[in-house]
Design a protein around this motif. Structure first.
Motif, mmCIF file in Angstrom:
data_model
loop_
_atom_site.group_PDB
_atom_site.id
_atom_site.type_symbol
_atom_site.label_atom_id
_atom_site.label_comp_id
_atom_site.label_asym_id
_atom_site.label_seq_id
_atom_site.Cartn_x
_atom_site.Cartn_y
_atom_site.Cartn_z
ATOM 1 N N PRO A 66 39.194 41.693 97.972
ATOM 2 C CA PRO A 66 40.272 41.688 99.237
ATOM 3 C C PRO A 66 41.698 40.185 98.827
ATOM 4 N N GLN A 83 43.910 43.190 96.713
ATOM 5 C CA GLN A 83 44.416 44.340 98.393
ATOM 6 C C GLN A 83 45.280 43.847 99.552
ATOM 7 N N GLN A 84 44.833 42.346 99.138
ATOM 8 C CA GLN A 84 45.671 42.022 100.225
ATOM 9 C C GLN A 84 46.126 40.700 100.150
ATOM 10 N N HIS A 85 46.475 40.840 99.139
ATOM 11 C CA HIS A 85 47.618 39.304 98.445
ATOM 12 C C HIS A 85 48.393 39.662 97.227
#
Length: 519
Positions: free
Chosen positions: A231, A234-236
């Motif tokens: 995460p 992928q998210q940052h």
């Protein structure tokens, strides 16, 4: 004074103690929260600064390696096939590896992956590197840029190394081989160990393709691990050049503060992470110490406050008891005053209070004039009733007679008094002869209606005789209270002489009016 009003001080003291405690707790809570926020913010800043510093260090280290790669590429193109030329190329590679600390080795491969030259003492001919990702990359793509591949185990030493390579082109532009530099993992490890990231912190060096090049601490599966499902990536990391975020690790469940920064010159990123619990460790310990201190302070405040409230409550209780005692005394005084004005047997006002009221009414009459009447009432043959039925029955008879008289004198201003023994008096303010006569007749009828048996009475029941005296005049007419009493008493005597059980009116003798002048 109201007793409830006295308790305000006690309640105020309690509120004061509670407010002081709440203020202390609130200020301490706010201070601790502010300190915690400051610690977290400092942690974000420090990890961000470390990420920037590490990314700059990696950029510089890779730039230096790339310079060597370019030089080695030129040397490989210009070097001939003779043994002397190959020796000079070998010495060149060895010298550059010794000059650049991050380099573990330099290698040159031909278009088939065979070893052409290395920085190692002996040229290995038993190995072929055509299966390596960097070799395949350069063979398939004609790019004039350095390629950073996945970490690999060196075929010559067996150690993990990072790879950085460039393509060798033949004069016709076709693929002619690869110049490879291997980077020493220990070089990065020694540098990263200078940074304090705690026991649960981490430093991660990876490619933009989500491949881990190095991690501190180095885990069994760290080298070459793919972070595609992470995460954090992928998210940052994937979406921004730099940033900081608090996130729970999917690998070990530790909440970490992560700061990341992409390298300026290469498709790589750097992540610095510290455990939030470790960041807050000193703050937590300090907060616990302060909480213990505040607890003792609150205990002291509560103890002192309870003592103060107790003292205030005792004073209030004493005041309340004093107020209650005062109220009781006032009630007792009022009761005694009422009792002192009332006849104990009949409940009518007594002779002394009647004389006071009569005197006041006469004075009022002198000031304002109008009408005033007085009835003197006597129970007929009461002595014989007492002798016949006894004093208890006589007392009961007087009580009933007093009640009947009070019911007949119906106005609030009318005054019924026990004048003495079996004799009663009724004062009728603002009432002339006609009204007084009606009241007197009503009294006689009310007493007869009681039907109290009295054999010695003319009618066989208890009856009364009434003497009536009235005065009607304008203001300024004065007389003595005893004068109207004497007139009514004489009228009563006449009623008795004429057969009892009746009311007789006697005219009040007028005297010339006396005008009252004020100086």
């Amino acid at each position: 004074m109201d007793v409830c009003a006295i308790k305000v001080a006690s309640r105020s003291a309690k509120r004061f103690v509670i407010v002081v405690c709440l203020i202390i707790v609130g200020l301490e809570g706010w201070s601790s929260w502010h300190e915690r926020r400051t610690v977290i913010e400092d942690s974000f800043r420090s990890t961000a600064n470390m990420a920037v510093a590490l990314s700059q260090h990696a950029d510089q280290a890779l730039d230096e390696v790339d310079i060597v790669l370019k030089a080695a590429l030129e040397q490989s193109i210009s070097t001939g096939k003779s043994a002397a030329d190959r020796t000079r190329l070998h010495n060149f590679l060895v010298q550059n590896v010794s000059d650049v600390p991050q380099l573990a080795g330099l290698f040159i491969y031909d278009e088939k992956g065979a070893w052409v030259a290395t920085s190692q003492p002996i040229l290995e001919t038993r190995f072929n590197n055509s299966d390596r990702d960097y070799f395949i990359h350069h063979k398939e793509q004609r790019l004039n840029t350095a390629f950073i591949g996945k970490p690999v185990r060196s075929k010559s030493t067996g150690h993990w190394v990072l790879t950085m390579s460039r393509r060798i082109d033949k004069p016709d532009g076709s693929f002619g081989g690869v110049v490879l530099a291997t980077l020493d993992i220990n070089f990065f490890e020694r540098f990263y160990h200078q940074f304090d990231i705690g026991k649960k912190g981490a430093i991660l060096f990876g490619t933009n393709a989500a491949t881990v090049l190095y991690r501190r601490p180095l885990l069994a599966d760290s080298m070459g691990k793919v972070l595609t499902n992470s995460p954090l990536f992928q998210q940052h990391v994937k979406l921004a050049d730099s940033g900081a975020v608090e996130i729970r690790s999917t690998q070990d469940g530790v909440v970490r503060i992560n700061s990341f920064k992409h390298l300026t010159n290469y498709p790589l990123f750097m992540i610095v992470a510290v455990s939030k619990d470790e960041v807050l460790h000193n703050w937590t310990r300090h907060a616990i110490e302060k909480a213990v201190g505040i607890s003792f302070l609150l205990l002291a405040v509560c103890y002192g406050g309870s003592k103060m409230v107790t003292q205030v409550a005792l004073r209030e209780r004493a005041q309340a008891e004093a107020v209650t005692a005062q109220e009781n005394l006032e009630k007792m005084f009022q009761l005694l005053q009422v009792q002192s004005r009332r006849d104990g047997l009949t409940g009518a006002i007594n002779r002394r209070y009647f004389d006071e009221l009569l005197e006041l009414e006469v004075a009022r009459f002198g000031r304002s004039g109008g009408a005033l009447s007085l009835l003197m009432i006597d129970v007929d043959h009461f002595k014989k009733y007492n002798d016949n039925y006894g004093h208890v029955a006589g007392d009961q008879c007087l009580q009933k007679v007093a009640t009947a008289i009070a019911e007949a004198a119906r106005r609030e201003v009318d005054v019924v008094a026990r004048y003495g023994g079996e004799e009663f008096a009724v004062l009728l303010p603002a009432c002339g002869r006609a009204g007084a006569t009606v009241v007197a007749e009503r009294i006689c009828a009310a007493v007869r209606a009681l039907a109290i048996t009295h054999p010695s009475s003319e009618d066989g029941v208890v009856g009364v005789s009434v003497g009536i005296s009235s005065i009607e005049s304008d203001k300024g007419f004065t007389f003595q209270p005893r004068e109207i009493v004497e007139v009514a008493d004489k009228a009563l005597y006449v009623a008795k002489e004429n057969g009892r059980g009746r009311a007789v009116y006697r005219e009040f003798t007028y005297r010339p009016p006396v005008l009252v002048w004020s100086a």
